[in-house]
Design a protein around this motif. Sequence first.
Motif, short mmCIF file in Angstrom:
data_model
loop_
_atom_site.label_atom_id
_atom_site.label_comp_id
_atom_site.label_asym_id
_atom_site.label_seq_id
_atom_site.Cartn_x
_atom_site.Cartn_y
_atom_site.Cartn_z
N LEU A 109 0.60 -1.51 0.15
CA LEU A 109 0.19 0.17 0.10
C LEU A 109 1.03 1.19 0.63
O LEU A 109 0.34 1.92 -0.70
N TYR A 110 1.80 1.03 0.50
CA TYR A 110 2.63 2.51 0.53
C TYR A 110 4.18 1.93 -0.83
O TYR A 110 3.70 3.52 -1.44
N GLU A 161 0.76 4.09 -2.91
CA GLU A 161 0.47 5.96 -2.70
C GLU A 161 1.94 6.53 -3.32
O GLU A 161 1.14 7.64 -3.60
N ARG A 201 -3.94 8.20 6.34
CA ARG A 201 -3.02 7.21 6.62
C ARG A 201 -3.14 6.58 7.63
O ARG A 201 -3.08 5.16 7.13
N ALA A 224 -5.23 3.02 -0.59
CA ALA A 224 -3.21 4.01 -1.34
C ALA A 224 -3.63 5.00 -2.18
O ALA A 224 -2.75 5.66 -2.14
N VAL A 245 -5.80 4.08 6.80
CA VAL A 245 -5.45 3.24 5.71
C VAL A 245 -3.98 1.69 6.68
O VAL A 245 -3.83 0.43 6.50
N SER A 265 -10.47 8.21 3.18
CA SER A 265 -9.07 8.97 2.67
C SER A 265 -9.79 9.07 1.39
O SER A 265 -9.14 9.97 0.32
#
Length: 397
Positions: free
Chosen positions: A79-80, A83, A308, A260, A311, A336
């Motif tokens: 997911l990072y 983003e 953030r 994300a 998530v 989000s």
Amino acid sequence: MTSHRRSYTALQLSSEAQQILELARQFAEERLRPTAEARDANEDVFDGEIHRELGELGFLAMRVPERYEGLGLDLATYLYVLEELAWGDPGVAVSVSVHNSLPVSILLRHGNEAQRTRWLPRMASGEVLGAFSLSEAGAGTDAAALRTQATRTDGGWVINGEKMWVTNGASAGVVLMFARTDAPEDRRGTRGIGAFLLPAGVEGLSVGRKERKMGQRGSETVTLALKDVFLEDELLIGDPNRGFAYALEGLEGGRLGIAAQALGIASAAVDAAFEYAQTREQFGRPIRKFQGMEFKLGDMVTRLEAARGLVERAAAAHTVGDPRARRLSSVAKLFSSETAMRNARDAVQVFGGYGYSREYPVERLFRDAKVTEIYEGANEMHRSLIARQLYREGGYA
């Protein structure tokens, strides 16, 4: 200018995770951001070169286990990365999300070993791009109302129908597609739907128009028509009547991918607004020094950091099997996506008249943000799901 993108220094990440995150950030800065406007302007052309690079760099292998030649990244790291990619171009990020979150996850959970061995290594390398096809003209939020029919025949299934809103649909090497397996005279609702692997180029499959969209024009969204398409039994995933349940499972993870993606949009909007507020002067000073502007910028950052946190909490719940994971997926996606929309709107307002011009990126971010409130379940539906799930859980805890 300090970026408001995520800081990874406080996170306990493996060296491999740290490397792929750094690679994603570099790719977003050097390849995606500079070419995002071109993809937006040329929406009829699929950027195959970018997707080839995504495969070479491993971004299409993130959720494929190592035994199938993937990276096997944990959910949070994946997911990072999304983003970061969405900060560069949300349209590219959604293609990556669909590929990793839906066909890959459903193959892993419900496919047999022969299916996983045949498809997953090719999907990990980027040789085969994956797509997901559930929606139809009369079956959007009410996905169980789909009408595409799969009829049992010797050695397989004959399928007829039309699917809509298929991301990656024209360029995919395989589409995870859902069709009715019950008889027209004996409908069984959600218990009469199957999941099928639909290879590109199969006889009777045709790609329809590419949707001309408000935003995220760099992603490919098409209709698919199936006329007497024959699929062998080996292309059916799991139980022929459990496909809808498989879709719902996959969509839980897919919603986190969209969350994300929304974070990337929200972060890009914050960066653009802060930079412009520092350089734009009115009445002899930068507009960031006006209290009204400080309030707006402060709210934008607060919403971004709160989103953030949601998530990350939802990802942790999925990782440990927390029974609240389904609700938290909806919470994270809802908050989000609305953060992306509000931050993009506020960024346009910070830019004033220039924000309404295509000369500046916030106009595109505003258009890109809107669909995050719609796909993977419209936000109105998620509000209801959150409330219903609370009752199923026996109350908030």
